[in-house]
Scaffold this motif. Structure first.
Motif, short mmCIF file in Angstrom:
data_model
loop_
_atom_site.label_atom_id
_atom_site.label_comp_id
_atom_site.label_asym_id
_atom_site.label_seq_id
_atom_site.Cartn_x
_atom_site.Cartn_y
_atom_site.Cartn_z
N PRO A 7 -31.01 -39.25 -25.97
CA PRO A 7 -30.74 -40.33 -25.02
C PRO A 7 -30.34 -41.62 -25.71
CG PRO A 7 -32.76 -39.17 -24.43
CD PRO A 7 -32.35 -38.67 -25.80
N HIS A 8 -29.59 -42.41 -24.98
CA HIS A 8 -28.99 -43.62 -25.54
C HIS A 8 -29.80 -44.84 -25.12
CE1 HIS A 8 -24.95 -46.01 -26.12
NE2 HIS A 8 -25.89 -46.37 -26.97
N GLN A 168 -23.55 -46.79 -20.29
CA GLN A 168 -23.89 -45.56 -21.00
C GLN A 168 -25.39 -45.42 -21.26
OE1 GLN A 168 -21.59 -45.48 -24.64
NE2 GLN A 168 -19.75 -46.21 -23.61
N ASP A 170 -29.25 -44.72 -21.20
CA ASP A 170 -30.29 -43.88 -20.60
C ASP A 170 -31.56 -44.69 -20.39
OD1 ASP A 170 -29.03 -41.18 -20.45
OD2 ASP A 170 -28.83 -41.50 -22.60
N LEU A 171 -31.72 -45.75 -21.19
CA LEU A 171 -32.79 -46.72 -21.00
C LEU A 171 -32.26 -48.06 -21.49
CD1 LEU A 171 -36.58 -46.28 -21.64
CD2 LEU A 171 -35.45 -48.40 -22.29
N GLU A 194 -30.16 -44.75 -12.35
CA GLU A 194 -31.29 -43.92 -12.75
C GLU A 194 -31.87 -44.32 -14.11
OE1 GLU A 194 -27.51 -41.84 -14.15
OE2 GLU A 194 -28.20 -42.99 -12.40
N ALA A 195 -31.24 -45.25 -14.81
CA ALA A 195 -31.71 -45.65 -16.13
C ALA A 195 -32.86 -46.65 -16.00
CB ALA A 195 -30.57 -46.26 -16.94
N ARG A 235 -39.00 -39.43 -28.00
CA ARG A 235 -38.18 -39.59 -26.80
C ARG A 235 -38.33 -41.01 -26.26
NH1 ARG A 235 -41.33 -38.87 -21.91
NH2 ARG A 235 -43.52 -38.44 -22.44
#
Length: 244
Positions: A7-8, A168, A170-171, A194-195, A235
């Motif tokens: 994840p980015h 882009q 993810d968090l 959704e991030a 993660r």
């Protein structure tokens, strides 16, 4: 350097992270900005009226940056990247503390104080490993060099790049910013719905928009705490035990 994977994490940093390294913000009640009005040193009109005064001011800021050292927050983000996490940093800061800590993917929204640029061609940049800029210092086109910073009233040339990067994520980790300076503050709107997003700042409870998790700590304490969790688990996640 481990290969980046997974994840980015996109990190958006503001003046608060650099303040912990001793670099004063223009909102501070002491330091360089206390004796200089923004209108006199940080606008295109100021540059036209008195370029020598503007150059002297940015010489002082440049020396302040050179004396500063990356703090625990800068180092934690660099260590996370070194371990193989995908980390991209968007910063409002004009210092090079992220790079000196070891981060490789850094996008400067407001320029870089350790560079000069042409007054007629913003694509022409010149590193300033030492010293500053003087009247009469010119680019290859013969134009006076100016600080490579975005002044109040100027457009932000890399804003679209920053929006694409935020999209882009993810968090999204926001550190040390009041989320008051536009257009940079609108970057949160470009992150995927959704991030997860978390704001690390001593005033996080007051500053965080709805839907943004809060970690009410200074960057040098809050960012390393999050990074320790992520490195231990391998993660990206938001540990409820830390967040408000």
């Amino acid at each position: 350097m481990a290969e980046q994977h997974g994840p980015h994490l996109v990190v958006f940093t503001g003046a608060g992270i650099s303040a912990e390294s001793g670099i004063q913000t223009f909102r501070a009640s002491d330091g360089l900005w206390a004796d200089h009005a923004i209108e006199d040193v940080a606008t295109p009109d100021a540059w036209r009226r008195d370029p020598e005064r503007v150059l002297r001011f940015y010489d002082m800021r440049r020396e302040q940056v050179r004396r500063a050292r990356p703090n625990a927050a800068h180092k934690a983000l660099a260590a996370l990247e070194k371990q193989g996490f995908r980390v991209s940093i968007i910063t409002q800061n004009i210092d090079d503390l992220h790079e000196r800590a070891g981060s490789r993917q850094v996008l400067h929204l407001h320029g870089e104080i350790l560079k000069a640029r042409s007054s007629v061609d913003p694509r022409m940049h010149y590193p300033l490993p030492r010293g500053g800029i003087r009247l009469g210092d010119t680019c290859d086109k013969g134009s006076q060099l100016r600080p490579d910073v975005v002044w109040f009233g100027e457009s932000v040339p890399h804003f679209l790049d920053a929006c694409e990067l935020a999209a882009q994520a993810d968090l999204l980790l926001v550190v040390g910013t009041s989320l008051a300076v536009m257009p940079a503050a609108s970057l949160l709107d470009h992150a995927p719905l959704e991030a997860p997003c978390v704001l690390v700042d001593p005033e996080a409870d007051a500053l965080a928009p709805p839907g943004v998790a809060r970690l009410g700590q200074p960057a040098g304490k809050g960012v390393p705490a999050l990074v320790r969790h992520w490195k231990r688990e391998g993660r990206l996640w938001l540990p409820e035990s830390l967040l408000g």
